[in-house]
Motif scaffolding. Sequence first.
Motif, PDB file in Angstrom:
ATOM      1  N   GLY A   1       0.801  -1.215   0.000  1.00 13.35           N
ATOM      2  CA  GLY A   1       0.000   0.000   0.000  1.00 13.35           C
ATOM      3  C   GLY A   1       0.832   1.262   0.000  1.00 13.35           C
ATOM      4  O   GLY A   1       0.302   2.365   0.027  1.00 13.35           O
ATOM      5  N   GLN A   2       2.104   1.103  -0.039  1.00 14.81           N
ATOM      6  CA  GLN A   2       2.966   2.270   0.052  1.00 14.81           C
ATOM      7  C   GLN A   2       3.009   3.035  -1.267  1.00 14.81           C
ATOM      8  O   GLN A   2       3.093   2.452  -2.342  1.00 14.81           O
ATOM      9  N   ILE A   3       2.965   4.301  -1.132  1.00 19.96           N
ATOM     10  CA  ILE A   3       3.028   5.162  -2.306  1.00 19.96           C
ATOM     11  C   ILE A   3       4.294   5.993  -2.234  1.00 19.96           C
ATOM     12  O   ILE A   3       4.599   6.592  -1.210  1.00 19.96           O
ATOM     13  N   THR A   4       5.006   6.006  -3.304  1.00 12.96           N
ATOM     14  CA  THR A   4       6.215   6.816  -3.348  1.00 12.96           C
ATOM     15  C   THR A   4       6.190   7.710  -4.564  1.00 12.96           C
ATOM     16  O   THR A   4       5.654   7.348  -5.617  1.00 12.96           O
ATOM     17  N   LYS A   5       6.765   8.835  -4.379  1.00 10.71           N
ATOM     18  CA  LYS A   5       6.839   9.758  -5.508  1.00 10.71           C
ATOM     19  C   LYS A   5       8.099   9.447  -6.304  1.00 10.71           C
ATOM     20  O   LYS A   5       9.178   9.269  -5.738  1.00 10.71           O
ATOM     21  N   ILE A   6       7.949   9.380  -7.581  1.00  8.37           N
ATOM     22  CA  ILE A   6       9.080   9.040  -8.441  1.00  8.37           C
ATOM     23  C   ILE A   6       9.673  10.281  -9.089  1.00  8.37           C
ATOM     24  O   ILE A   6      10.887  10.428  -9.188  1.00  8.37           O
ATOM     25  N   GLY A   7       8.820  11.135  -9.526  1.00  2.25           N
ATOM     26  CA  GLY A   7       9.346  12.296 -10.224  1.00  2.25           C
ATOM     27  C   GLY A   7       8.290  13.366 -10.369  1.00  2.25           C
ATOM     28  O   GLY A   7       7.140  13.205  -9.963  1.00  2.25           O
ATOM     29  N   SER A   8       8.698  14.449 -10.915  1.00  2.00           N
ATOM     30  CA  SER A   8       7.797  15.581 -11.096  1.00  2.00           C
ATOM     31  C   SER A   8       8.064  16.232 -12.444  1.00  2.00           C
ATOM     32  O   SER A   8       9.136  16.072 -13.029  1.00  2.00           O
ATOM     33  N   THR A   9       7.070  16.928 -12.887  1.00  2.77           N
ATOM     34  CA  THR A   9       7.233  17.611 -14.159  1.00  2.77           C
ATOM     35  C   THR A   9       7.864  18.970 -13.984  1.00  2.77           C
ATOM     36  O   THR A   9       8.396  19.537 -14.921  1.00  2.77           O
ATOM     37  N   GLY A  10       7.755  19.498 -12.793  1.00  2.67           N
ATOM     38  CA  GLY A  10       8.109  20.895 -12.616  1.00  2.67           C
ATOM     39  C   GLY A  10       6.845  21.716 -12.624  1.00  2.67           C
ATOM     40  O   GLY A  10       5.791  21.267 -13.087  1.00  2.67           O
ATOM     41  N   PRO A  11       6.900  22.883 -12.107  1.00  6.65           N
ATOM     42  CA  PRO A  11       5.687  23.675 -11.939  1.00  6.65           C
ATOM     43  C   PRO A  11       5.215  24.317 -13.232  1.00  6.65           C
ATOM     44  O   PRO A  11       5.982  24.550 -14.152  1.00  6.65           O
ATOM     45  N   ASN A  12       3.957  24.570 -13.246  1.00 11.25           N
ATOM     46  CA  ASN A  12       3.417  25.446 -14.270  1.00 11.25           C
ATOM     47  C   ASN A  12       3.368  26.828 -13.665  1.00 11.25           C
ATOM     48  O   ASN A  12       2.946  27.007 -12.527  1.00 11.25           O
ATOM     49  N   ALA A  13       3.776  27.766 -14.378  1.00 14.28           N
ATOM     50  CA  ALA A  13       3.946  29.081 -13.772  1.00 14.28           C
ATOM     51  C   ALA A  13       3.192  30.143 -14.549  1.00 14.28           C
ATOM     52  O   ALA A  13       3.163  30.142 -15.779  1.00 14.28           O
ATOM     53  N   TYR A  14       2.561  30.991 -13.805  1.00 16.61           N
ATOM     54  CA  TYR A  14       2.048  32.207 -14.401  1.00 16.61           C
ATOM     55  C   TYR A  14       3.212  33.184 -14.571  1.00 16.61           C
ATOM     56  O   TYR A  14       4.231  33.089 -13.907  1.00 16.61           O
ATOM     57  N   GLY A  15       3.008  34.091 -15.369  1.00 17.78           N
ATOM     58  CA  GLY A  15       4.050  35.100 -15.530  1.00 17.78           C
ATOM     59  C   GLY A  15       3.815  35.821 -16.828  1.00 17.78           C
ATOM     60  O   GLY A  15       2.732  35.785 -17.402  1.00 17.78           O
ATOM     61  N   SER A  16       4.825  36.483 -17.266  1.00 19.03           N
ATOM     62  CA  SER A  16       4.657  37.179 -18.523  1.00 19.03           C
ATOM     63  C   SER A  16       4.330  36.178 -19.628  1.00 19.03           C
ATOM     64  O   SER A  16       3.549  36.432 -20.522  1.00 19.03           O
ATOM     65  N   ASN A  17       4.933  35.015 -19.519  1.00 18.42           N
ATOM     66  CA  ASN A  17       4.567  33.916 -20.400  1.00 18.42           C
ATOM     67  C   ASN A  17       4.304  32.702 -19.522  1.00 18.42           C
ATOM     68  O   ASN A  17       5.137  32.307 -18.727  1.00 18.42           O
ATOM     69  N   ALA A  18       3.109  32.144 -19.633  1.00 13.73           N
ATOM     70  CA  ALA A  18       2.731  31.035 -18.775  1.00 13.73           C
ATOM     71  C   ALA A  18       3.366  29.749 -19.283  1.00 13.73           C
ATOM     72  O   ALA A  18       3.334  29.441 -20.472  1.00 13.73           O
ATOM     73  N   LEU A  19       3.905  29.035 -18.358  1.00 12.82           N
ATOM     74  CA  LEU A  19       4.536  27.769 -18.695  1.00 12.82           C
ATOM     75  C   LEU A  19       3.660  26.637 -18.206  1.00 12.82           C
ATOM     76  O   LEU A  19       3.191  26.643 -17.077  1.00 12.82           O
TER      77      LEU A  19
END
Lengths: 791, 157
Positions: free
Chosen positions: A246-264
């Motif tokens: 039942g254990q859950i582990t995080k493997i990776g991330s995409t990185g954040p989506n960011a607001y800003g002058s250009n949204a990522l």
Amino acid sequence: MKKSDYKDIEEILSDKAARLEKRVGYSGAVRSADLDGSVNEDRHVRPHSPALQIAGAFLAAVIVGGGTFGALKYMEYKGAQIAANQGGPSEPAGYADAAEKSEYDQASPVAERADGFGEVRFINFADDFSKFRLSSRIFADAELPIENGYQSVYKVTSEEADKLGFDVFIYVDRDSAHHGGICVLDKEGGLVMDFKPAYLLSPPTCLLYAGDTPSGHQTFFFTAVQELSGPDWDWTNLYACDLVTGQITKIGSTGPNAYGSNALYTTGSLSYVESTGEILYNVYEKTYGTVIGQELTADNVIHNDVIVWNGEKYALRDLPNYEQSSPDPGVNLPEEYLSGGWLKIRSGENDYYPSSLSRKAVVGGTAVSEEFFETVPTEIEYRSGDELAAFNTARKAGYGEWRICKITVDHKKEFSSSAQALEYVRSVVGNGVESVYVEYVITWDAAAIRDPDADRWETTFAFRVINRENVVEGPGEAERISSYVNLVIGDKTLHPELISSTVYRGDKKTVKNYDTTGTLFIINGTEPVSFENGIYSVWHIYKATVTDTDGAHEFDTVEDALKHAVNAEGTAHVEVELTWDTAADKTVFVFGFSLIKEQLSEETTVPGAETDPGKKLPPQIFREWLLTKLQPKMTFEDLCQTVWNIEAGGYQIKNDIRAAQYQQIEYGEDGTFMRYGNEGYDLTCFVENDDAETVREARLILRPGFSGFELPYGLSIDTTPVGALEWLGFNAKQIAALEGRITADDGFTVTYYTTSVSFTYGLREDGYSVSMGIEISDGSDDQVYIEIEKL
Amino acid sequence: MTKEEFVSSVTANEKKLYIAAFSVVRNAEDAKDAVSSAVAHAWENLDRLNDDGKFDGWLLRITYNEAKKMKRHGGDSVSLTGLEDSFAYDPDDADMQFFDIISSAGLDGKSRQILILRFIYGYDLPETAKMMSLPLSTVKTKYYRALDKIKKLPGII
């Protein structure tokens, strides 16, 4: 205003509509490829819409299957196909697969899968439960509108997980936070794992990998979107869930989506490469401009990696740059996930729901805390064979958390109580008005009548009793109780009869009886969402008394009392004496209600119905009564005021009229269209509840020869067709044309005769609408009805 | 209606249904959900539809109801990503898009449905009346009243 005056605005709207269609960069709402957001490489799919994904598969399934059952089979197939990643991204709409899946319709087993790879089967199920009524139908692939918003549950199974004795559910709780999660149940109904991190948006995109995994444990991998505050948003994480531990582990991330002058915007997806047996984790990125719709880049794969087992945990073979350079927000460490709760649900042959939930937080295999929740089953969510999964809400105060329990349905059991809940609810609306009420909900479910092999379950005898008693407390105020009982048998609703109330305050005892006839007839209830609720569990039940034809019977539990009451002949009155107080000087409430066992029929007057013929009358009596109301020189408005008190708000009476209807037409889910009629008239009433306004409209169609009304504009019901046409503005030549020869475009000449005229009067809150219908005939039996309106 | 006909009809109108749902929820994902849910509801309740000729209007109505239900229950807020995924605005004309207009006019649900059937689906008024199982007079009344309201909107003409 002439019709030509609208030409300009019609042209504008036509142009806008054309532009709209043209400009909708619409990629398909119902599309089997949406089922597989995880492997869709063509576009980002915001992973908030499992219903969409499932509906896509559902639509596909209805082509190849005989409905829900077939839908499930197809999803099973489709899931396998997805798992094997054979379909490729962005297939055409799922139903395009119909032809090639036709053989699957012949109850063939699961399609061939890649070796070592399990099937993914999504089951979306829902019901049309409304808040105060137990529906008798459970069917698949729809939404579940219940209190606190939409909820959906998806069941994800694999053969391997099945061998291990696990059922995996993904559930979506569309409350204000849009949370969702995953839970794993064992075959005994125990909740092995409940994963509902506080910072995740739902639903996870799930890919079940049930083959021999590097860890030696069956594991499935999923991505879920983590909601962040501040300038970043929607960080997509990749997780592995060990179905054994039942254990859950995080493997990776995409990185954040960011607001800003250009949204990522970045998102992650899982895919399976059949040729190599690898599970790929792909991260895409797109940059948007500051103007809506402005895309500065196309979808770019910024990371493409393989999930590997490093001897200790799953990891990406090559960590993405984001993992190395971007700080983890720190709110979703694996330990915190585990503390999301381990629930153990008591299960037994006859247990339909756990009376309490133990929620244990486990970190590193060690229980660090344990809480107990009293539970209130809310709705039946899923039923498969002998199993039933239901949401339970563990509510301490306010809105609680939703949990799932699995229930074994005893098909041999003739009659069972499935739920018992007594709640003392203190509600405060925004303006400070407080109401206190008791809510008692009990649901019986005669599971024996359910056919596990059917693709749709019809409950022929199941009902819910909801008792709400409003109590006004406070110094100087008399206790007031206004209760009702809705007893729903099948699709019939019985009305409350007598409610009695006894309120104790210390030694003070107040007994009141309330005749609820004609009052508080509430099916749909009111939306409680604007209330701040404090819900308290019953502290103690002193006794429950059932008084029936055999006299009074006392029981220790409400459930036993109700079982007796239900089996009693005729009407049984139930009283429950209880308290919510834990203080020494308890406030004891006694609330009572009657169960009425007679089932309504169209010919049966509602128990307790008043003599006012405008309410609750059998249809034939209603018709006779209506005719008595049709007085000479009576205006249509007078009639409507008589049969439908618009000034007082027609909704209540509308319901009563419905009880007497003999012909009902329901469109979609409005259920607001009623029609009465005989040879001379046709009265139609409907209520349309719309966001913009509530429209109550009554329309009376008078046929030629019917008399008794004073019509406006100098018209009479006996107005001749020619007279009607004249009133409509036809000149003599035009009228003559209608009664003469008309040459159609194809040169075929027909002689038409105007044969009759009828009037349609619509009374709306904003005035009349008047139209006339002219029937013309070509001399044959067929008549053409032309409706002409004078604007 | 056969399964194939059902699917064919849905396929033909999928985009229109989406537009109708979007006009209510203003959210691409919820609009898709509404369409999907409506399709599922329609299939489950297909036996209640006596006249196949009314299918389009019936499904549109269900879609509308689903969208409204979704909106009442607090669907997702407008998502930039969702919009971009599924719906491209012309920012220069954003305030005059079709459903912005009908929304600004404060039309009731039936009126909006009539306009959508008329302009998006391309049905004439008698066909629309049939679709909605309403008397033609009612459809006309609502239609022209709606046009009146729209015509009074500032800057529309």
